[in-house]
Design an enzyme around this catalytic site. Structure first.
Site, short mmCIF file in Angstrom:
data_model
loop_
_atom_site.label_atom_id
_atom_site.label_comp_id
_atom_site.label_asym_id
_atom_site.label_seq_id
_atom_site.Cartn_x
_atom_site.Cartn_y
_atom_site.Cartn_z
N TYR A 57 0.83 -1.22 0.00
CA TYR A 57 0.00 0.00 0.00
C TYR A 57 0.86 1.27 0.00
O TYR A 57 0.44 2.30 -0.53
CB TYR A 57 -1.03 -0.04 1.15
CG TYR A 57 -2.09 -1.08 0.85
CD1 TYR A 57 -3.03 -0.84 -0.15
CD2 TYR A 57 -2.09 -2.30 1.48
CE1 TYR A 57 -3.97 -1.82 -0.49
CE2 TYR A 57 -3.02 -3.29 1.16
CZ TYR A 57 -3.96 -3.03 0.17
OH TYR A 57 -4.87 -3.99 -0.18
N ARG A 60 1.33 1.76 -3.63
CA ARG A 60 0.09 2.25 -4.26
C ARG A 60 -0.08 3.75 -3.99
O ARG A 60 -0.48 4.52 -4.84
CB ARG A 60 -1.15 1.51 -3.73
CG ARG A 60 -1.14 0.00 -3.85
CD ARG A 60 -1.65 -0.46 -5.19
NE ARG A 60 -0.67 -0.28 -6.24
CZ ARG A 60 0.45 -1.00 -6.40
NH1 ARG A 60 0.76 -1.96 -5.55
NH2 ARG A 60 1.29 -0.77 -7.39
N GLN A 90 -15.66 1.97 -4.84
CA GLN A 90 -14.86 0.86 -4.29
C GLN A 90 -13.39 1.25 -4.30
O GLN A 90 -12.56 0.51 -3.79
CB GLN A 90 -15.05 -0.38 -5.16
CG GLN A 90 -16.47 -0.94 -5.15
CD GLN A 90 -16.62 -2.06 -6.18
OE1 GLN A 90 -16.14 -3.15 -5.98
NE2 GLN A 90 -17.29 -1.77 -7.27
N ASN A 91 -13.08 2.38 -4.91
CA ASN A 91 -11.67 2.76 -5.07
C ASN A 91 -11.10 3.33 -3.78
O ASN A 91 -11.78 4.04 -3.04
CB ASN A 91 -11.52 3.78 -6.20
CG ASN A 91 -12.00 3.21 -7.52
OD1 ASN A 91 -12.13 2.00 -7.65
ND2 ASN A 91 -12.26 4.07 -8.50
N HIS A 108 -14.29 0.56 0.37
CA HIS A 108 -13.17 -0.33 0.65
C HIS A 108 -11.98 0.38 1.30
O HIS A 108 -10.87 -0.11 1.25
CB HIS A 108 -12.72 -1.03 -0.66
CG HIS A 108 -13.73 -1.99 -1.19
ND1 HIS A 108 -13.71 -2.49 -2.47
CD2 HIS A 108 -14.79 -2.57 -0.58
CE1 HIS A 108 -14.73 -3.32 -2.64
NE2 HIS A 108 -15.41 -3.38 -1.52
P1 OAD Z 1 -11.85 -4.82 -11.47
O1 OAD Z 1 -10.42 -4.79 -11.84
O2 OAD Z 1 -12.43 -6.10 -10.99
O3 OAD Z 1 -12.74 -4.34 -12.71
C1 OAD Z 1 -12.37 -3.20 -13.43
C2 OAD Z 1 -13.45 -2.90 -14.44
O4 OAD Z 1 -13.08 -1.69 -15.07
C3 OAD Z 1 -13.62 -3.96 -15.53
O5 OAD Z 1 -15.00 -4.26 -15.71
C4 OAD Z 1 -13.03 -3.28 -16.77
O6 OAD Z 1 -13.69 -3.67 -17.99
C5 OAD Z 1 -13.30 -1.82 -16.47
N1 OAD Z 1 -12.41 -0.85 -17.15
C6 OAD Z 1 -11.15 -1.00 -17.59
N2 OAD Z 1 -10.71 0.13 -18.16
C7 OAD Z 1 -11.73 1.03 -18.09
C8 OAD Z 1 -11.90 2.40 -18.49
N3 OAD Z 1 -10.94 3.09 -19.11
N4 OAD Z 1 -13.09 2.98 -18.25
C9 OAD Z 1 -14.09 2.32 -17.61
N5 OAD Z 1 -13.98 1.03 -17.20
C10 OAD Z 1 -12.82 0.40 -17.43
O7 OAD Z 1 -12.07 -3.64 -10.40
P2 OAD Z 1 -13.28 -3.42 -9.37
O8 OAD Z 1 -14.56 -3.95 -9.92
O9 OAD Z 1 -13.23 -2.01 -8.95
O10 OAD Z 1 -10.98 -4.34 -3.45
O11 OAD Z 1 -12.79 -4.33 -8.18
C11 OAD Z 1 -13.54 -4.41 -7.00
C12 OAD Z 1 -12.64 -4.62 -5.81
O12 OAD Z 1 -11.79 -5.75 -6.06
C13 OAD Z 1 -11.68 -3.50 -5.57
O13 OAD Z 1 -12.24 -2.44 -4.84
C14 OAD Z 1 -10.56 -4.16 -4.80
C15 OAD Z 1 -10.47 -5.45 -5.58
O14 OAD Z 1 -10.02 -6.54 -4.88
C16 OAD Z 1 -10.08 -4.35 -2.45
O15 OAD Z 1 -8.88 -4.38 -2.65
C17 OAD Z 1 -10.66 -4.32 -1.08
#
Ligand code: OAD
Length: 235
Positions: A57, A60, A90-91, A108
């Site tokens: 972290y 990050r 979630q970010n 998160h």
């Molecule tokens: P993911 O990495 O699972 O999903 C990212 C999403 O963003 C995917 O559906 C991609 O298609 C999309 N994406 C990629 N580039 C993009 C762009 N330029 N514009 C829009 N969308 C785009 O990430 P999250 O769903 O946020 O938790 O993940 C959820 C949680 O899993 C996170 O908060 C984190 C992780 O483990 C923790 O660490 C607690």
């Protein structure tokens, strides 16, 4: 005559920050491809090797300091002129806040904060993007850890988030794979009849019926959504 503003509630994930240069988690080349998720982002992993988790972290946070909000974050701020905008993210980055959004709820946790290992409500702001935490970081006799909700931990902000979603007149999901719960379940709290938009270039498969999918990157998708919302405001 006063026109009451509608509540525009947004659920954002890693994809909204991708065009700022922050890696998503599950895309090709994403963070979880390079770091074992259960080592750096789980309660067990933190117990096994806290030094590794602190380092992850710290990295990050430093990377976050080198990025800036993109047009999608900024449009969300600009929409506050016309809507009561509530961002549930979630970010763990602070790009919504830096773009000027007023109401941001982090499901998160937050990279720019640390919290006590033994007391989840003892939370302190970190002074800079270069600030580091370690197993030796102690504040008022509390050992500190990153303020991140690890896998295997409860999500204390989920209930407040559902209360916001229940008030939505328009609900927008941006840049999330919709695989992590309970965040992916937020859409279930939308009242019947409320329009739901999902902006993602590669939308997840877990899309509830009736959702309008805008298959685009966040910046382009937010520009398209703004046009749709403008038409609705005029109607
Ligand atoms: P993911 O990495 O699972 O999903 C990212 C999403 O963003 C995917 O559906 C991609 O298609 C999309 N994406 C990629 N580039 C993009 C762009 N330029 N514009 C829009 N969308 C785009 O990430 P999250 O769903 O946020 O938790 O993940 C959820 C949680 O899993 C996170 O908060 C984190 C992780 O483990 C923790 O660490 C607690």
């Amino acid at each position: 005559m006063t026109n009451k503003k509608l509540n525009l509630v947004v659920s954002s994930g890693a994809g909204i920050s991708a065009e700022s240069g922050i890696s998503t988690f599950r895309d090709a080349g994403g963070l979880w491809e390079n770091y074992p998720v259960m080592d750096v982002a789980s309660a067990d992993g933190f117990e096994r090797n806290p030094a590794l988790v602190h380092r992850f972290y710290n990295e990050r946070r430093k990377a976050l300091g080198r990025t800036i909000p993109n047009r999608a974050h900024k449009i969300l701020h600009e929409l506050e002129e016309f809507f009561n905008v509530y961002v549930i993210t979630q970010n763990v980055d602070d790009l919504h806040e830096r773009a000027g959004s007023t109401n941001v709820l982090h499901l998160h946790g937050e990279l720019m904060k640390m919290r006590a290992v033994d007391e989840p409500s003892f939370i302190r702001q970190l002074p800079s993007y270069d600030a580091e935490t370690s197993v030796d970081t102690v504040v008022d006799r509390h050992h500190m850890r990153p303020h991140i909700v690890f896998f295997q931990e409860a999500v204390p902000m989920f209930e407040p988030a559902t209360e916001i979603v229940e008030k939505a007149d328009i609900f927008v999901i941006i840049g999330t794979s919709l695989v992590v719960y309970p965040a992916a379940a937020l859409v279930r709290y939308v009242r019947p009849g409320v329009p739901v938009y999902y902006i993602d270039p590669n939308p997840g498969t877990n899309i509830p019926a009736g959702v309008h999918v805008i298959r685009a990157k966040a910046t382009e998708g937010m520009a398209q959504l703004t046009e749709i919302l403008k038409k609705q405001l005029k109607a």
